[in-house]
Design an enzyme around this catalytic site. Structure first.
Site, PDB file in Angstrom:
ATOM      1  N   TYR A 100      86.616 -80.822  31.451  1.00 26.87           N
ATOM      2  CA  TYR A 100      87.087 -82.325  32.336  1.00 26.87           C
ATOM      3  C   TYR A 100      85.776 -83.203  31.710  1.00 26.87           C
ATOM      4  O   TYR A 100      86.160 -84.356  31.584  1.00 26.87           O
ATOM      5  CB  TYR A 100      87.020 -82.284  33.809  1.00 26.87           C
ATOM      6  CG  TYR A 100      88.377 -81.657  34.175  1.00 26.87           C
ATOM      7  CD1 TYR A 100      89.471 -82.631  34.017  1.00 26.87           C
ATOM      8  CD2 TYR A 100      88.687 -80.351  34.506  1.00 26.87           C
ATOM      9  CE1 TYR A 100      90.533 -82.256  34.465  1.00 26.87           C
ATOM     10  CE2 TYR A 100      89.959 -79.969  34.651  1.00 26.87           C
ATOM     11  CZ  TYR A 100      91.015 -80.725  34.840  1.00 26.87           C
ATOM     12  OH  TYR A 100      92.380 -80.372  35.168  1.00 26.87           O
ATOM     13  N   ARG A 154      86.964 -84.217  28.307  1.00 24.86           N
ATOM     14  CA  ARG A 154      88.040 -85.052  28.220  1.00 24.86           C
ATOM     15  C   ARG A 154      87.678 -86.471  29.128  1.00 24.86           C
ATOM     16  O   ARG A 154      88.317 -87.398  28.660  1.00 24.86           O
ATOM     17  CB  ARG A 154      89.062 -84.585  29.334  1.00 24.86           C
ATOM     18  CG  ARG A 154      90.023 -83.200  28.633  1.00 24.86           C
ATOM     19  CD  ARG A 154      91.162 -82.682  29.398  1.00 24.86           C
ATOM     20  NE  ARG A 154      91.926 -83.708  30.089  1.00 24.86           N
ATOM     21  CZ  ARG A 154      92.715 -83.597  30.983  1.00 24.86           C
ATOM     22  NH1 ARG A 154      92.546 -82.161  31.591  1.00 24.86           N
ATOM     23  NH2 ARG A 154      93.566 -84.183  31.535  1.00 24.86           N
ATOM     24  N   ASN A 206      99.721 -89.832  34.028  1.00 20.16           N
ATOM     25  CA  ASN A 206      98.291 -89.633  33.113  1.00 20.16           C
ATOM     26  C   ASN A 206      96.967 -89.755  34.192  1.00 20.16           C
ATOM     27  O   ASN A 206      97.396 -90.612  35.052  1.00 20.16           O
ATOM     28  CB  ASN A 206      98.276 -90.624  32.119  1.00 20.16           C
ATOM     29  CG  ASN A 206      99.246 -90.355  31.162  1.00 20.16           C
ATOM     30  OD1 ASN A 206      99.952 -89.372  30.946  1.00 20.16           O
ATOM     31  ND2 ASN A 206      99.749 -91.506  30.046  1.00 20.16           N
ATOM     32  N   HIS A 218      99.032 -87.705  39.274  1.00 21.18           N
ATOM     33  CA  HIS A 218      98.429 -86.664  39.346  1.00 21.18           C
ATOM     34  C   HIS A 218      96.639 -86.990  39.416  1.00 21.18           C
ATOM     35  O   HIS A 218      95.972 -86.230  38.893  1.00 21.18           O
ATOM     36  CB  HIS A 218      98.451 -85.996  38.003  1.00 21.18           C
ATOM     37  CG  HIS A 218      99.936 -85.263  37.935  1.00 21.18           C
ATOM     38  ND1 HIS A 218     100.507 -84.892  36.836  1.00 21.18           N
ATOM     39  CD2 HIS A 218     100.628 -84.836  38.949  1.00 21.18           C
ATOM     40  CE1 HIS A 218     101.729 -84.524  36.964  1.00 21.18           C
ATOM     41  NE2 HIS A 218     101.974 -84.424  38.244  1.00 21.18           N
ATOM     42  N   CYS A 267      77.029 -82.087  51.342  1.00 19.14           N
ATOM     43  CA  CYS A 267      77.333 -81.027  52.262  1.00 19.14           C
ATOM     44  C   CYS A 267      77.252 -79.641  51.752  1.00 19.14           C
ATOM     45  O   CYS A 267      77.811 -78.685  52.479  1.00 19.14           O
ATOM     46  CB  CYS A 267      78.899 -81.278  52.765  1.00 19.14           C
ATOM     47  SG  CYS A 267      79.882 -81.091  51.308  1.00 19.14           S
TER      48      CYS A 267
HETATM   49  C1  BV8 Z   1     102.919 -79.022  43.559  1.00 12.16           C
HETATM   50  C2  BV8 Z   1      96.393 -83.095  36.144  1.00 12.16           C
HETATM   51  C3  BV8 Z   1     103.316 -78.260  45.727  1.00 12.16           C
HETATM   52  C4  BV8 Z   1      94.960 -82.744  35.632  1.00 12.16           C
HETATM   53  C5  BV8 Z   1      98.475 -81.739  35.737  1.00 12.16           C
HETATM   54  C6  BV8 Z   1     109.599 -77.064  40.637  1.00 12.16           C
HETATM   55  C7  BV8 Z   1     110.132 -76.263  39.669  1.00 12.16           C
HETATM   56  C8  BV8 Z   1     109.137 -75.504  38.758  1.00 12.16           C
HETATM   57  C9  BV8 Z   1     107.824 -75.530  38.988  1.00 12.16           C
HETATM   58  C10 BV8 Z   1     107.499 -76.120  40.050  1.00 12.16           C
HETATM   59  C11 BV8 Z   1     108.320 -76.933  40.882  1.00 12.16           C
HETATM   60  N1  BV8 Z   1     107.570 -77.596  42.061  1.00 12.16           N
HETATM   61  C12 BV8 Z   1     106.236 -77.464  41.662  1.00 12.16           C
HETATM   62  C13 BV8 Z   1     106.009 -76.617  40.563  1.00 12.16           C
HETATM   63  C14 BV8 Z   1     104.804 -75.703  40.226  1.00 12.16           C
HETATM   64  C15 BV8 Z   1     104.304 -76.868  39.260  1.00 12.16           C
HETATM   65  C16 BV8 Z   1     104.906 -77.190  38.084  1.00 12.16           C
HETATM   66  O1  BV8 Z   1     105.498 -78.125  37.798  1.00 12.16           O
HETATM   67  N2  BV8 Z   1     104.992 -76.304  37.111  1.00 12.16           N
HETATM   68  C17 BV8 Z   1     105.362 -76.208  35.829  1.00 12.16           C
HETATM   69  C18 BV8 Z   1     104.741 -76.452  34.513  1.00 12.16           C
HETATM   70  C19 BV8 Z   1     106.640 -75.294  35.762  1.00 12.16           C
HETATM   71  N3  BV8 Z   1     103.678 -78.244  39.906  1.00 12.16           N
HETATM   72  C20 BV8 Z   1     102.669 -78.119  40.640  1.00 12.16           C
HETATM   73  O2  BV8 Z   1     101.907 -77.160  40.733  1.00 12.16           O
HETATM   74  C21 BV8 Z   1     102.413 -79.489  41.434  1.00 12.16           C
HETATM   75  N4  BV8 Z   1     102.189 -79.512  42.744  1.00 12.16           N
HETATM   76  O3  BV8 Z   1     103.921 -78.762  43.328  1.00 12.16           O
HETATM   77  O4  BV8 Z   1     102.349 -78.864  44.946  1.00 12.16           O
HETATM   78  C22 BV8 Z   1     103.051 -76.809  45.870  1.00 12.16           C
HETATM   79  C23 BV8 Z   1     101.704 -76.477  46.478  1.00 12.16           C
HETATM   80  C24 BV8 Z   1     101.528 -74.996  46.502  1.00 12.16           C
HETATM   81  C25 BV8 Z   1     102.237 -74.193  45.806  1.00 12.16           C
HETATM   82  C26 BV8 Z   1     103.497 -74.658  44.885  1.00 12.16           C
HETATM   83  C27 BV8 Z   1     103.934 -75.944  44.850  1.00 12.16           C
HETATM   84  C28 BV8 Z   1     101.104 -80.000  40.609  1.00 12.16           C
HETATM   85  C29 BV8 Z   1     101.378 -80.596  39.225  1.00 12.16           C
HETATM   86  C30 BV8 Z   1     100.199 -81.329  38.579  1.00 12.16           C
HETATM   87  C31 BV8 Z   1      99.644 -80.568  37.436  1.00 12.16           C
HETATM   88  N5  BV8 Z   1      98.638 -81.381  36.885  1.00 12.16           N
HETATM   89  N6  BV8 Z   1      97.452 -82.261  35.403  1.00 12.16           N
HETATM   90  C32 BV8 Z   1      94.637 -82.675  34.267  1.00 12.16           C
HETATM   91  O5  BV8 Z   1      95.240 -83.579  33.643  1.00 12.16           O
HETATM   92  O6  BV8 Z   1      94.102 -81.888  33.890  1.00 12.16           O
HETATM   93  S1  BV8 Z   1      99.687 -81.301  34.711  1.00 12.16           S
HETATM   94  C33 BV8 Z   1      99.785 -81.959  33.073  1.00 12.16           C
HETATM   95  O7  BV8 Z   1     101.003 -82.230  32.777  1.00 12.16           O
HETATM   96  C34 BV8 Z   1      99.293 -83.309  32.734  1.00 12.16           C
HETATM   97  O8  BV8 Z   1      98.113 -83.782  33.476  1.00 12.16           O
HETATM   98  C35 BV8 Z   1     100.317 -84.467  33.108  1.00 12.16           C
HETATM   99  O9  BV8 Z   1      99.968 -84.817  34.134  1.00 12.16           O
HETATM  100  C36 BV8 Z   1     101.578 -83.421  33.663  1.00 12.16           C
HETATM  101  C37 BV8 Z   1     102.824 -83.927  32.620  1.00 12.16           C
HETATM  102  O10 BV8 Z   1     102.754 -83.698  31.182  1.00 12.16           O
HETATM  103  P1  BV8 Z   1     103.276 -85.037  30.338  1.00 12.16           P
HETATM  104  O11 BV8 Z   1     102.510 -86.130  30.578  1.00 12.16           O
HETATM  105  O12 BV8 Z   1     104.479 -84.841  30.332  1.00 12.16           O
HETATM  106  O13 BV8 Z   1     102.603 -84.255  28.724  1.00 12.16           O
HETATM  107  P2  BV8 Z   1     102.861 -83.244  27.902  1.00 12.16           P
HETATM  108  O14 BV8 Z   1     102.013 -82.743  27.185  1.00 12.16           O
HETATM  109  O15 BV8 Z   1     103.965 -82.112  28.584  1.00 12.16           O
HETATM  110  O16 BV8 Z   1     104.194 -84.058  27.168  1.00 12.16           O
HETATM  111  C38 BV8 Z   1     103.846 -85.041  26.246  1.00 12.16           C
HETATM  112  C39 BV8 Z   1     105.375 -85.677  25.439  1.00 12.16           C
HETATM  113  O17 BV8 Z   1     104.688 -86.759  24.844  1.00 12.16           O
HETATM  114  C40 BV8 Z   1     105.865 -84.580  24.480  1.00 12.16           C
HETATM  115  O18 BV8 Z   1     107.029 -84.289  25.064  1.00 12.16           O
HETATM  116  C41 BV8 Z   1     105.700 -85.390  23.038  1.00 12.16           C
HETATM  117  O19 BV8 Z   1     106.733 -84.953  22.448  1.00 12.16           O
HETATM  118  C42 BV8 Z   1     105.603 -86.782  23.649  1.00 12.16           C
HETATM  119  N7  BV8 Z   1     104.773 -87.452  22.649  1.00 12.16           N
HETATM  120  C43 BV8 Z   1     103.856 -87.127  21.797  1.00 12.16           C
HETATM  121  N8  BV8 Z   1     103.382 -88.172  20.708  1.00 12.16           N
HETATM  122  C44 BV8 Z   1     104.085 -89.128  21.405  1.00 12.16           C
HETATM  123  C45 BV8 Z   1     105.112 -88.821  22.634  1.00 12.16           C
HETATM  124  N9  BV8 Z   1     105.753 -89.790  23.282  1.00 12.16           N
HETATM  125  C46 BV8 Z   1     105.709 -91.038  22.840  1.00 12.16           C
HETATM  126  N10 BV8 Z   1     104.929 -91.511  21.907  1.00 12.16           N
HETATM  127  C47 BV8 Z   1     104.137 -90.637  21.373  1.00 12.16           C
HETATM  128  N11 BV8 Z   1     103.202 -91.271  20.334  1.00 12.16           N
HETATM  129 ZN    ZN Z   2      80.794 -82.652  50.134  1.00  6.72          ZN
END
Ligand code: BV8
Ligand code: ZN
Length: 250
Positions: free
Chosen positions: A69, A72, A104, A121, A154
């Site tokens: 991080y 990043r 983001n 997020h 803490c």
């Molecule tokens: C939760 C933050 C309750 C930190 C991130 C339902 C169904 C299936 C799974 C789940 C569900 N509900 C929950 C889940 C589980 C999980 C999940 O979604 N898993 C998936 C992967 C299957 N979700 C969670 O755990 C969430 N919490 O639900 O809580 C809970 C509690 C306990 C137990 C269970 C559930 C929390 C999710 C938060 C994850 N945090 N990051 C960090 O950044 O380090 S995830 C990460 O992905 C990123 O940070 C971002 O926030 C997120 C989304 O990604 P995108 O922004 O879409 O980026 P990506 O790279 O994927 O795509 C980029 C796109 O840009 C591409 O399509 C590309 O083609 C395009 N691109 C490229 N260049 C360009 C462009 N577009 C335009 N212009 C360009 N030039």
């Molecule tokens: Zn503390």
């Protein structure tokens, strides 16, 4: 349909829209030099999310997670907003109601000038004690302790104030985002793979509400086939040229 051409019926729906929502992802910051998470060259191609972006990973190896991080944070701090970020600042003035919802954590929308951004997020710019919740500036925390997370008074450790996999999103931020998606009439999804939930569920809410739903992404996503329009171009190209409410439409 992957084109920058905007059919007249869609233009008309954009012109008459009163409540617009933009939902953004890592692709918006790609042209600022930041890596995306998934797709070619994405961050997750080189490392597994569960090794770094989970509470379990932080418990197992806090130093490794902290250094990732810190790297990043430095990349984001050194990046500049791009034409897509700036175009979205102007969107605020184009509709009677406008909400920018982002996945983001890089802070670039706010640095471009967008106001009231809903950060689903969390943010990379703040560190938070994992035990007592105390917050401090992430840059200062990294400067004080670049290799391992600094300790809080803490006895807990500071971590980035982002939402990791398996963690709940801030319930207030999520419910406001869901409310706005469910009552908008124009929804622009830009630069997101639409694979992380509950964030990606906002697209479904907007579709169910009958909004005109447009995607900007050079690559297809699981939602592309259900979009009213897909603009298959980089955000910095497509967003500034996206349809706007014209003066004539009032
Ligand atoms: C939760 C933050 C309750 C930190 C991130 C339902 C169904 C299936 C799974 C789940 C569900 N509900 C929950 C889940 C589980 C999980 C999940 O979604 N898993 C998936 C992967 C299957 N979700 C969670 O755990 C969430 N919490 O639900 O809580 C809970 C509690 C306990 C137990 C269970 C559930 C929390 C999710 C938060 C994850 N945090 N990051 C960090 O950044 O380090 S995830 C990460 O992905 C990123 O940070 C971002 O926030 C997120 C989304 O990604 P995108 O922004 O879409 O980026 P990506 O790279 O994927 O795509 C980029 C796109 O840009 C591409 O399509 C590309 O083609 C395009 N691109 C490229 N260049 C360009 C462009 N577009 C335009 N212009 C360009 N030039
Ligand atoms: Zn503390």
């Amino acid at each position: 349909m992957e084109t920058l051409e905007i059919p007249e019926p869609i233009r008309e729906r954009c012109r008459s829209a009163r409540r617009a929502v933009v939902f953004s992802g890592a692709g918006v910051s790609r042209e600022s030099g930041l890596d995306t998470f998934r797709g070619a060259g994405g961050l997750w191609e080189r490392m597994r999310p569960e090794e770094l972006a989970t509470p379990e990973a932080f418990r197992a190896d806090p130093g490794k997670v902290w250094r990732w991080y810190a790297w990043r944070w430095k990349t984001a701090a050194g990046a500049q907003p791009n034409p897509a970020h700036y175009a979205l600042v102007r969107w605020e003035t184009l509709f009677p109601a406008f909400h920018l919802i982002t996945q983001n954590v890089d802070g670039l929308h706010a640095r471009a000038g967008s106001r009231g951004v809903l950060e689903l997020h969390g943010t990379l710019l703040t560190a938070r004690c994992h035990r007592c919740g105390r917050q401090r500036d992430m840059g200062e925390a990294i400067a004080a302790s670049p290799e391992k997370p600094p300790a809080c008074d803490c006895g807990g450790l500071f971590r980035p104030a982002v939402v990791w996999f398996g963690e709940n999103l801030d319930p207030e931020v999520l419910s406001q985002a869901q409310e706005e998606a469910a009552r908008c009439d124009l929804f622009l999804s830009v630069g997101t793979s639409s694979t992380v939930y509950p964030a990606a569920g906002l697209i479904e809410l907007a579709q169910r509400a009958g909004a005109c739903v447009i995607e900007v992404n050079p690559e297809p996503t699981p939602f592309s086939r259900r979009m009213d329009l897909c603009l298959g171009a980089p955000a910095g190209v497509a967003v500034p040229f996206s349809p706007r409410r014209s003066r004539a439409a009032g």
